[in-house]
Design a protein around this motif. Sequence first.
Motif, PDB file in Angstrom:
ATOM      1  N   LEU A 198       3.957  -6.660 -10.206  1.00 24.91           N
ATOM      2  CA  LEU A 198       2.280  -7.058 -10.377  1.00 24.91           C
ATOM      3  C   LEU A 198       1.750  -5.882 -10.338  1.00 24.91           C
ATOM      4  CD1 LEU A 198       2.512 -10.400  -8.377  1.00 24.91           C
ATOM      5  CD2 LEU A 198       3.003 -10.120 -10.913  1.00 24.91           C
ATOM      6  N   PRO A 199       0.862  -5.532 -11.188  1.00 27.00           N
ATOM      7  CA  PRO A 199       0.034  -4.092 -11.143  1.00 27.00           C
ATOM      8  C   PRO A 199      -0.903  -4.382 -10.165  1.00 27.00           C
ATOM      9  CG  PRO A 199      -0.488  -5.269 -13.176  1.00 27.00           C
ATOM     10  CD  PRO A 199       0.700  -6.122 -12.642  1.00 27.00           C
ATOM     11  N   MET A 200      -1.245  -2.977  -9.658  1.00 27.33           N
ATOM     12  CA  MET A 200      -2.688  -2.979  -8.848  1.00 27.33           C
ATOM     13  C   MET A 200      -3.784  -3.017  -9.680  1.00 27.33           C
ATOM     14  SD  MET A 200      -1.645  -2.861  -5.436  1.00 27.33           S
ATOM     15  CE  MET A 200      -3.155  -1.668  -4.715  1.00 27.33           C
ATOM     16  N   PRO A 201      -4.995  -3.682  -9.422  1.00 29.63           N
ATOM     17  CA  PRO A 201      -6.112  -3.697 -10.082  1.00 29.63           C
ATOM     18  C   PRO A 201      -6.532  -2.445 -10.196  1.00 29.63           C
ATOM     19  CG  PRO A 201      -6.199  -4.824  -8.158  1.00 29.63           C
ATOM     20  CD  PRO A 201      -5.101  -4.394  -8.175  1.00 29.63           C
ATOM     21  N   GLU A 202      -7.177  -1.881 -11.362  1.00 33.84           N
ATOM     22  CA  GLU A 202      -7.742  -0.718 -11.256  1.00 33.84           C
ATOM     23  C   GLU A 202      -8.949  -0.395 -10.547  1.00 33.84           C
ATOM     24  OE1 GLU A 202      -8.554   0.065 -15.604  1.00 33.84           O
ATOM     25  OE2 GLU A 202      -6.532  -0.068 -16.099  1.00 33.84           O
ATOM     26  N   ALA A 203      -9.735  -1.520 -10.211  1.00 26.68           N
ATOM     27  CA  ALA A 203     -10.980  -1.446  -9.396  1.00 26.68           C
ATOM     28  C   ALA A 203     -11.056  -2.708  -8.512  1.00 26.68           C
ATOM     29  CB  ALA A 203     -12.135  -1.350 -10.405  1.00 26.68           C
ATOM     30  N   PHE A 204     -11.893  -2.480  -7.265  1.00 21.57           N
ATOM     31  CA  PHE A 204     -12.110  -3.682  -6.539  1.00 21.57           C
ATOM     32  C   PHE A 204     -13.466  -3.895  -6.534  1.00 21.57           C
ATOM     33  CE2 PHE A 204      -7.948  -1.750  -4.890  1.00 21.57           C
ATOM     34  CZ  PHE A 204      -7.369  -2.707  -4.810  1.00 21.57           C
ATOM     35  N   THR A 205     -13.808  -5.353  -6.207  1.00 17.60           N
ATOM     36  CA  THR A 205     -15.103  -5.486  -6.040  1.00 17.60           C
ATOM     37  C   THR A 205     -15.475  -5.493  -4.521  1.00 17.60           C
ATOM     38  OG1 THR A 205     -15.144  -7.113  -8.114  1.00 17.60           O
ATOM     39  CG2 THR A 205     -16.871  -7.333  -6.219  1.00 17.60           C
ATOM     40  N   VAL A 206     -16.395  -4.712  -4.172  1.00 15.85           N
ATOM     41  CA  VAL A 206     -16.650  -4.314  -2.662  1.00 15.85           C
ATOM     42  C   VAL A 206     -18.078  -5.088  -2.528  1.00 15.85           C
ATOM     43  CG1 VAL A 206     -17.011  -2.549  -0.843  1.00 15.85           C
ATOM     44  CG2 VAL A 206     -15.239  -2.221  -2.481  1.00 15.85           C
ATOM     45  N   PRO A 207     -18.368  -5.962  -1.738  1.00 19.07           N
ATOM     46  CA  PRO A 207     -19.536  -6.360  -1.439  1.00 19.07           C
ATOM     47  C   PRO A 207     -20.779  -5.410  -0.834  1.00 19.07           C
ATOM     48  CG  PRO A 207     -18.117  -7.033   0.543  1.00 19.07           C
ATOM     49  CD  PRO A 207     -17.220  -6.358  -0.558  1.00 19.07           C
TER      50      PRO A 207
END
Length: 825
Positions: free
Chosen positions: A488-497
Amino acid sequence: MKLSYRWLQQYIDLDLSPSELAEALIGLGLEVEEVEPLGTDLKGVVIGRVLEVRPHPNADRLTLCRVDLGSGEPVPIVCGAPNVAAGQKVAVATPGTTLLLTDREGNRQPVTIRKTKIRGEVSEGMICAEDELGLSDDHSGILVLPGDAPVGHPFVEYLQQQGLTVPDYRLEVSLTPNRADAASHIGMARDLSALLDRPLRRPEVAVPEPGGEAARQVQVTIDAPEACPRYVALLVRNVRIGPSPLWLRQRLAAIGLRSINNVVDVTNYVLHECGQPLHAFDFDQLIGGRIHVRLARAGEQFTTLDGKTRQLPEGALLICDAERPVALAGIMGGENSEVTDTTTNILIESAYFDPSTIRRTSKALGLQTDSSYRFERGVDAGLQRWAAARAAQLIVEVAGGEIVPGVVDVQVRSFEPRTVTLRLPRLAHVLGTEIPSGEVRRILDRLGFAPKPEGEAFRCTVPLYRPDVHEEIDLIEEVARVHGYDRLPMPEAFTVPARVPDEPPAQALRRRVRTLLAGFGLREIYTNSLLPREVVRRFVPASGSDHQTDAPHLVETLNPISAEMAVLRPSLLPGLVQTIVYNQNRGQQVLRFFEFGRVFARTDRPDTPVPGFAEHEALVIGLSGPHAPEGWDVQPRLTDFFDLKGLIETLLDTLHLSDRMALVPAESPEPTVAYQMNLVADGRVLGTLARLSDALQEAYELRAPLYYAELNWDAFAEIAHPAQQRRYRPFSRFPEVDRDLAVLVDRDQPVGPLLETIREAGGELLRHVGVFDLYEGERIPSGKKSVAFSLRFGADRTLTDEEVDARLEAIVRELERRFGAQLRR
């Protein structure tokens, strides 16, 4: 569960090494704890014929053998086996052969055979037992081969002709309770079939239809349909009981099972092959040719195969003949119907038993078997006839006899497979990646879910061997574990609050109290939320003689893992006491602990999340032993109640709760304490401060009294939260006025209520009140005591003596009215 590497290869083509197989199973969510080699490649082991056996001149338990190895002169070999005899065909490890042998500590170590002298006699090899060859755990004597075994032939090739492959490896696999389908070699092979995309090979079995001659010879009745929804019986006549063939003994030995006889070994083989437990009865010992399934009555006893007579719990499931019990269903057979050397006719039992019924009986008796392990988790409800037919087929192969045509198959409840829909967009959303629909379909098909395309979804039929699959998310997990979590690939970006989320008030208060208690010198502990019933009874007042009425508010587990985990804790106190005892017995003296944890009880309140049950978080604080470690400048005294009370008061002061909560003596202390105070706010008891009773202190052999406080943390936090909002209040620019007040009260009058009355009567002008003297003796009337208080008055202006005097007079009047106090001048 134990898994044989070679046995597994019967059901799927494997090109993985044992270590690679272990990694593959771990990737599938099956924890492999150990991979153990069971032998070597046996290179150098040949078939020999014993020509002569004579006593060893220097050792009573050894013999000198001359062995023909098929080439050249016979060789001398010293042998210690009691069953060696001239004329036998045997397996001989020649010099240079490496075997796995058991040392004195019971560990298997590689040993290379060499030409040597044993007690002065030359030995040019070793005549091997089955365990030394890695074929079984049997070390009672050497392996004696059939008379047609070719002398001088490599032993490995001979084994291959018998359908055996060496060396083998044993894998110890730890299964989670939901994976009952994996508790067999075919179950494991099914998962590997999906992972490797290779076909699963199940043995070809001729499964008879219900009825026939077997149904005329055997009558089956079920009086406990909820506990036994299905019972299959199949007959095999004219069998010959004897030792199992080598291939069968090796398969069972590879998973740590001891060979018993050819019929019993087949039932064990089929159990570990497909996961369906079986039992073989001596049919001639079944009175009336009848099987009657019923529940045990109160006080009923039964003697199991291990020779032990057991007191059965009421409601245990029994298999009976026309007159008596003959097996403890799903757990163990009976001594009165076991297969013996004289048995000729066999009844094979293959049934579906209710998991909770078997689990309850197994735990009550403290008896777990390979059968109960699988029934407790839920076996395939559609496998019973196949497994019985498979066993009958193998029994005829290894023990002779004839299968009676037909089969008895009594079903009192049908099992219909569920259907669950898996949406491909939902799969991609949960996993964070799109898996090709072809791969999803292949995985589900290999696992037995028979997927049918419906637009962007698959309609799946859940096989009966997967009782753990209920919803779409379960199918998503199946696809994910076979596809591979590591793929399962790692997401390219994370949503940070954009900001740090606020900490919930109750959590912030708990964290602050933890810090305060640690600063006071207490250590935090974590204890088990499940306790033995007898431990809980010590701390809960009894209201009857039956265990169901001893404490009707207790929450008991229906199927406890063990007797040590039978009741959900109603209090944190039992865990605290056990921790105190554990540390005391290991030389610790200054014992100061606290714990946050949830406690449980039955309730009549209708507003609880689970009707009839309630739980809340609690805080317990415990002090025992010296108040401080001994030092050159410290003479420690034993902790007393005032240490505990002072700690709680300091905690309340620090949390700005002293004016909202009060400690008051308990009017009717619990029987488990010597004396007790309650923490009260707005007329509601939030917790207790107490000393453990002398009886409990003696029962637990505590060397010093235990003082403890237990608070309802949920209620405490609800009241405490508003007080934690800090507000700035400037220092007064005006002087404060200090006054002392001494009153005479009854000797047994607690001081707490006096302080509360002073605070109320002092009004807004009273800033602080404390006790600075307590006196009994000369000039004090008998039965009285003098209590002296220091009072501080203040306001945002300069106070006059008249204002302070008026407050003092009001305080004295109120003390006199409520407690008969007299002003001491």
